[in-house]
Design a protein around this motif. Structure first.
Motif, mmCIF file in Angstrom:
data_model
loop_
_atom_site.group_PDB
_atom_site.id
_atom_site.type_symbol
_atom_site.label_atom_id
_atom_site.label_comp_id
_atom_site.label_asym_id
_atom_site.label_seq_id
_atom_site.Cartn_x
_atom_site.Cartn_y
_atom_site.Cartn_z
ATOM 1 N N LEU A 124 7.613 -13.810 29.458
ATOM 2 C CA LEU A 124 8.000 -12.416 29.673
ATOM 3 C C LEU A 124 6.790 -11.559 30.042
ATOM 4 O O LEU A 124 5.659 -11.856 29.650
ATOM 5 N N PRO A 125 7.017 -10.469 30.737
ATOM 6 C CA PRO A 125 5.933 -9.501 30.961
ATOM 7 C C PRO A 125 5.458 -8.916 29.628
ATOM 8 O O PRO A 125 6.206 -8.864 28.651
ATOM 9 N N LYS A 126 4.223 -8.447 29.606
ATOM 10 C CA LYS A 126 3.618 -7.947 28.378
ATOM 11 C C LYS A 126 4.439 -6.821 27.752
ATOM 12 O O LYS A 126 4.637 -6.786 26.534
ATOM 13 N N GLN A 127 4.952 -5.908 28.568
ATOM 14 C CA GLN A 127 5.695 -4.782 28.008
ATOM 15 C C GLN A 127 6.990 -5.233 27.334
ATOM 16 O O GLN A 127 7.466 -4.586 26.386
ATOM 17 N N ASP A 128 7.552 -6.335 27.767
ATOM 18 C CA ASP A 128 8.745 -6.873 27.123
ATOM 19 C C ASP A 128 8.386 -7.639 25.859
ATOM 20 O O ASP A 128 9.091 -7.555 24.842
ATOM 21 N N ARG A 129 7.287 -8.390 25.907
ATOM 22 C CA ARG A 129 6.854 -9.125 24.706
ATOM 23 C C ARG A 129 6.578 -8.170 23.557
ATOM 24 O O ARG A 129 6.822 -8.505 22.391
ATOM 25 N N GLU A 130 6.083 -6.986 23.845
ATOM 26 C CA GLU A 130 5.753 -6.036 22.781
ATOM 27 C C GLU A 130 6.979 -5.561 22.017
ATOM 28 O O GLU A 130 6.866 -5.061 20.900
ATOM 29 N N ARG A 131 8.150 -5.732 22.577
ATOM 30 C CA ARG A 131 9.384 -5.310 21.912
ATOM 31 C C ARG A 131 10.056 -6.443 21.134
ATOM 32 O O ARG A 131 11.001 -6.187 20.385
ATOM 33 N N LEU A 132 9.601 -7.672 21.336
ATOM 34 C CA LEU A 132 10.211 -8.827 20.689
ATOM 35 C C LEU A 132 9.261 -9.422 19.670
ATOM 36 O O LEU A 132 8.043 -9.472 19.878
ATOM 37 N N HIS A 133 9.818 -9.943 18.575
ATOM 38 C CA HIS A 133 9.009 -10.384 17.441
ATOM 39 C C HIS A 133 9.502 -11.760 16.978
ATOM 40 O O HIS A 133 10.427 -11.865 16.164
ATOM 41 N N PRO A 134 8.870 -12.832 17.510
ATOM 42 C CA PRO A 134 9.362 -14.190 17.239
ATOM 43 C C PRO A 134 9.066 -14.652 15.814
ATOM 44 O O PRO A 134 7.966 -14.436 15.281
ATOM 45 N N PHE A 135 10.063 -15.303 15.219
ATOM 46 C CA PHE A 135 9.959 -15.889 13.888
ATOM 47 C C PHE A 135 10.106 -17.410 14.009
ATOM 48 O O PHE A 135 10.923 -17.907 14.788
ATOM 49 N N LEU A 136 9.344 -18.126 13.210
ATOM 50 C CA LEU A 136 9.402 -19.588 13.136
ATOM 51 C C LEU A 136 10.528 -20.036 12.213
ATOM 52 O O LEU A 136 10.662 -19.523 11.100
ATOM 53 N N CYS A 137 11.308 -21.029 12.652
ATOM 54 C CA CYS A 137 12.368 -21.505 11.757
ATOM 55 C C CYS A 137 12.624 -23.005 11.847
ATOM 56 O O CYS A 137 13.448 -23.529 11.081
ATOM 57 N N GLY A 138 11.953 -23.720 12.753
ATOM 58 C CA GLY A 138 12.330 -25.098 13.046
ATOM 59 C C GLY A 138 11.795 -26.136 12.073
ATOM 60 O O GLY A 138 11.049 -27.038 12.470
ATOM 61 N N PHE A 139 12.193 -26.030 10.825
ATOM 62 C CA PHE A 139 11.739 -27.010 9.832
ATOM 63 C C PHE A 139 12.843 -27.270 8.819
ATOM 64 O O PHE A 139 13.755 -26.459 8.632
ATOM 65 N N ASN A 140 12.742 -28.411 8.177
ATOM 66 C CA ASN A 140 13.677 -28.816 7.132
ATOM 67 C C ASN A 140 13.181 -28.234 5.808
ATOM 68 O O ASN A 140 12.110 -28.616 5.327
ATOM 69 N N PRO A 141 13.932 -27.325 5.184
ATOM 70 C CA PRO A 141 13.440 -26.678 3.963
ATOM 71 C C PRO A 141 13.483 -27.555 2.718
ATOM 72 O O PRO A 141 13.165 -27.071 1.633
ATOM 73 N N THR A 142 13.832 -28.833 2.874
ATOM 74 C CA THR A 142 13.725 -29.770 1.754
ATOM 75 C C THR A 142 12.561 -30.741 1.947
ATOM 76 O O THR A 142 12.358 -31.630 1.124
ATOM 77 N N ASP A 143 11.810 -30.566 3.023
ATOM 78 C CA ASP A 143 10.722 -31.476 3.368
ATOM 79 C C ASP A 143 9.377 -30.812 3.061
ATOM 80 O O ASP A 143 9.069 -29.747 3.603
#
Length: 369
Positions: A124-143
């Protein structure tokens, strides 16, 4: 870059190549067969504090469409994440399911969802990235290796991540379909995740049902209480205030929910409440669109501790309407609380220092020893 990181990046890019053929088409929304809602001009300015850019098949529309939908819906900021689970199309099923509950086939943990998010975000362009806030989720919460995955992704994409979640622990039928142990908020694997969150000042969006489908009491509230107490330096966002649509199908309304939230908010300054999806009705608004007095009083008492989200799944045409459905409730709050819930509280929880700077400081400290 470590060999493992190179392998992960190569795998991610390969997946993105395949995704270009199919991933960007919509397969499902949060509730299948729901009708698109149309709104005119939204009444408030919003932050979408809970938004998945893929569905349970790791498919979703491009982020350029999200930015367009945000512009139309007066949505200034949005949390974005993948989905940590993949729905299996079982050999014995003649039709590809459209949603995780479409048939009895299982779900499995899918870590490449984080690479999808990171690569889509970086384009994405920088001005669009500044409006989005990525969160990490790709893991097994029992591992107990989950924290290793987080660290690898933080190292590989240090200018991307601003939070962790939505972490799926107890989630009624979704948990029952998932091919592994039952995840919970207070196991050792999740405690290792929280330590990474504390180190990098990342908020954690946690789905942890307060009870089961048939127990009319806060059966599992102790699990989130333990996590809150053991990690006071981590800001927890409790997804859907501990509820789900499935709970409501079985129990209609959890009468103990409001007292439980009141108690937890008083005891733990690091607890924040996500009011998305299953909370608007039957809790915040009644069938006549009248705001519930008890919820109004609670949010006015803790005006900086609540937020809303669309909980979209890879499609963005409904997110503005989903957020603006809260307008009658927001109008019943005092001005400070309304603006916080609609927009500001989510932004305030985001880390003030980038992952890259924290990693650089840690390396400088190590080199000085």
């Amino acid at each position: 870059m470590h060999q493992l990181q190179k392998h992960l990046l190569a795998t991610s890019l390969a997946l993105m190549g395949l995704a270009s053929l199919a991933t960007y088409s919509l397969v499902a929304s949060a509730e299948p067969n729901s009708k698109a809602q149309k709104i005119s001009t939204p009444k408030h300015r919003y932050s979408d504090a809970h938004l998945h850019i893929v569905d349970f098949f790791q498919e979703g529309e491009p982020l350029s469409k999200l930015i367009t939908a945000m512009d139309k819906g007066k949505i200034d900021h949005a949390m974005i994440s993948g989905i940590p689970l993949m729905k299996k199309w079982h050999e014995d099923e003649p039709k590809r399911p459209r949603y995780y509950a479409g048939d009895d086939a299982g779900m499995y943990w899918f870590s490449a969802t984080d690479s999808y998010v990171a690569e889509a975000y970086r384009k994405l362009p920088k001005q669009d990235r500044e409006r989005l806030h990525p969160f990490l989720c790709g893991f097994n919460p029992t591992d107990k290796n989950a924290d290793k995955h987080l660290r690898q992704m933080l190292e590989t994409y240090p200018d991307v991540w601003q939070g962790i979640g939505e972490v799926l622990t107890r989630h009624d039928d979704l948990t029952a379909l998932t091919q592994d142990d039952t995840p919970r908020a207070n196991n050792e694997a999740m405690y290792r995740v929280y330590r990474v969150a504390a180190e990098f000042k990342l908020p954690v969006l946690l789905h942890s049902n307060i009870t089961s489908k048939r127990e009319r009491n806060p059966l599992y509230v102790g699990e989130i209480e333990d996590a809150l107490a053991a990690h006071p330096d981590v800001n927890f966002i409790w997804a859907h205030a501990g509820t789900s649509a499935t709970l409501h199908r079985y129990q209609d309304k959890l009468d103990f929910l409001l007292p439980a939230l009141s108690k937890l908010l008083a005891a733990h300054d690091n607890l924040y409440i996500d009011l998305s999806w299953a909370v608007l009705t039957p809790y915040l608004l009644d069938k006549n669109q009248e705001a519930a007095d008890g919820w109004v009083a609670l949010i006015n008492k803790y005006p900086k501790r609540f937020m809303i989200g669309s909980d979209g799944l890879g499609s963005y045409d409904k997110i503005a309407a989903n957020l603006d459905e809260y307008a009658p409730f927001l109008d019943a709050l005092n001005k400070e609380a309304a603006q916080g819930v609609a927009r500001d509280n989510f932004i305030a929880l985001l880390p003030k220092k980038s992952v890259r700077k924290i990693l650089a400081s840690a390396r400088q400290y190590t080199d000085s020893l």
